[in-house]
Scaffold this active site. Structure first.
Site, PDB file in Angstrom:
ATOM      1  N   ARG A  72       0.848  -1.181   0.000  1.00 39.07           N
ATOM      2  CA  ARG A  72       0.000   0.000   0.000  1.00 39.07           C
ATOM      3  C   ARG A  72       0.892   1.242   0.000  1.00 39.07           C
ATOM      4  NH1 ARG A  72      -4.853  -1.719   0.996  1.00 39.07           N
ATOM      5  NH2 ARG A  72      -5.725   0.333   1.339  1.00 39.07           N
ATOM      6  N   ASN A  88      12.396   0.068   3.282  1.00 41.05           N
ATOM      7  CA  ASN A  88      11.623  -0.890   2.492  1.00 41.05           C
ATOM      8  C   ASN A  88      12.573  -1.674   1.602  1.00 41.05           C
ATOM      9  OD1 ASN A  88       9.325  -2.171   1.470  1.00 41.05           O
ATOM     10  ND2 ASN A  88       9.003  -0.645  -0.112  1.00 41.05           N
ATOM     11  N   HIS A  90      12.807  -3.418  -2.179  1.00 39.50           N
ATOM     12  CA  HIS A  90      12.174  -3.317  -3.496  1.00 39.50           C
ATOM     13  C   HIS A  90      12.874  -4.292  -4.441  1.00 39.50           C
ATOM     14  CE1 HIS A  90       9.917  -1.548  -6.761  1.00 39.50           C
ATOM     15  NE2 HIS A  90      11.031  -1.478  -7.454  1.00 39.50           N
ATOM     16  N   SER A 117      16.827  -3.851  -3.760  1.00 39.18           N
ATOM     17  CA  SER A 117      17.374  -2.673  -3.094  1.00 39.18           C
ATOM     18  C   SER A 117      16.629  -2.441  -1.787  1.00 39.18           C
ATOM     19  CB  SER A 117      17.187  -1.426  -3.966  1.00 39.18           C
ATOM     20  OG  SER A 117      17.741  -1.580  -5.242  1.00 39.18           O
ATOM     21  N   ASP A 126       9.423   4.637  -4.235  1.00 39.62           N
ATOM     22  CA  ASP A 126      10.712   3.969  -4.432  1.00 39.62           C
ATOM     23  C   ASP A 126      11.824   4.965  -4.739  1.00 39.62           C
ATOM     24  OD1 ASP A 126       9.448   1.491  -4.029  1.00 39.62           O
ATOM     25  OD2 ASP A 126       8.954   1.315  -6.145  1.00 39.62           O
TER      26      ASP A 126
END
Length: 169
Positions: A72, A88, A90, A117, A126
């Site tokens: 989300r 995060n 990715h 990453s 991102d």
């Protein structure tokens, strides 16, 4: 999330949260005695939903948020409240292939390598500073699914290492 929990030595997992109350990871975390928080966002205004997550994080004493499988978009306000404290993983070598369908896009582009990453979460999708990356060769005959499986293995190695380094800072 499971890889982060299992590798936790330089950090403590204060809370495992999910927007899917029946997520297998929540049951797994509960079996291990970890604090959990779940709430479906369905039918709840985004601001109210994020306020409940924020309250649960604060109550649990969370200092850093490590997103794992959270698909989300967070609001600019939520990101601002936790600025510099959300990371995060990715499934691409950022800044290449932000967003979705990263494996298919890397294969279609004829790239020799793909990867993952770990990055700081910012208001830009991102777009935050990259903290670490791992490359994965794209093999002849790879499909998005076969590449995704190998990238996931790299994610499970990279993310706990980068999180531990980030926490030590």
């Amino acid at each position: 999330m499971m890889a982060l929990v299992e590798a936790a030595q330089d950090y403590h997992v204060a809370l495992v949260a999910s927007d899917k109350p029946d997520a297998a990871g929540i049951a797994w975390a509960r079996e291990r005695g970890l604090a959990t928080f779940t709430q479906s966002p369905k039918g709840i205004p985004k601001a109210d939903y994020e306020a409940s997550i924020d309250a649960a994080l604060v109550e649990a004493g969370v200092e850093i948020i490590a997103l794992a499988g959270y698909m989300r978009l967070l609001s600019d306000g939520f990101v601002a409240r936790w600025a510099g404290r959300i990371i995060n993983i990715h499934p691409s070598l950022l800044p290449k292939y932000k967003g979705l369908d990263t494996h298919a896009r890397a294969i279609e582009a004829g790239d020799a390598v793909a990867g993952c990453s770990v990055h700081i979460v910012t208001e830009e999708l991102d777009g935050g500073a990259v903290l670490g990356q791992a490359e994965v060769a794209i093999l002849p005959g790879d499909t998005p699914d076969s590449l995704a499986a190998r990238v996931l293995e790299a994610e499970h190695r990279l993310y706990p290492q980068v999180l531990a380094e980030f926490v030590r800072r």
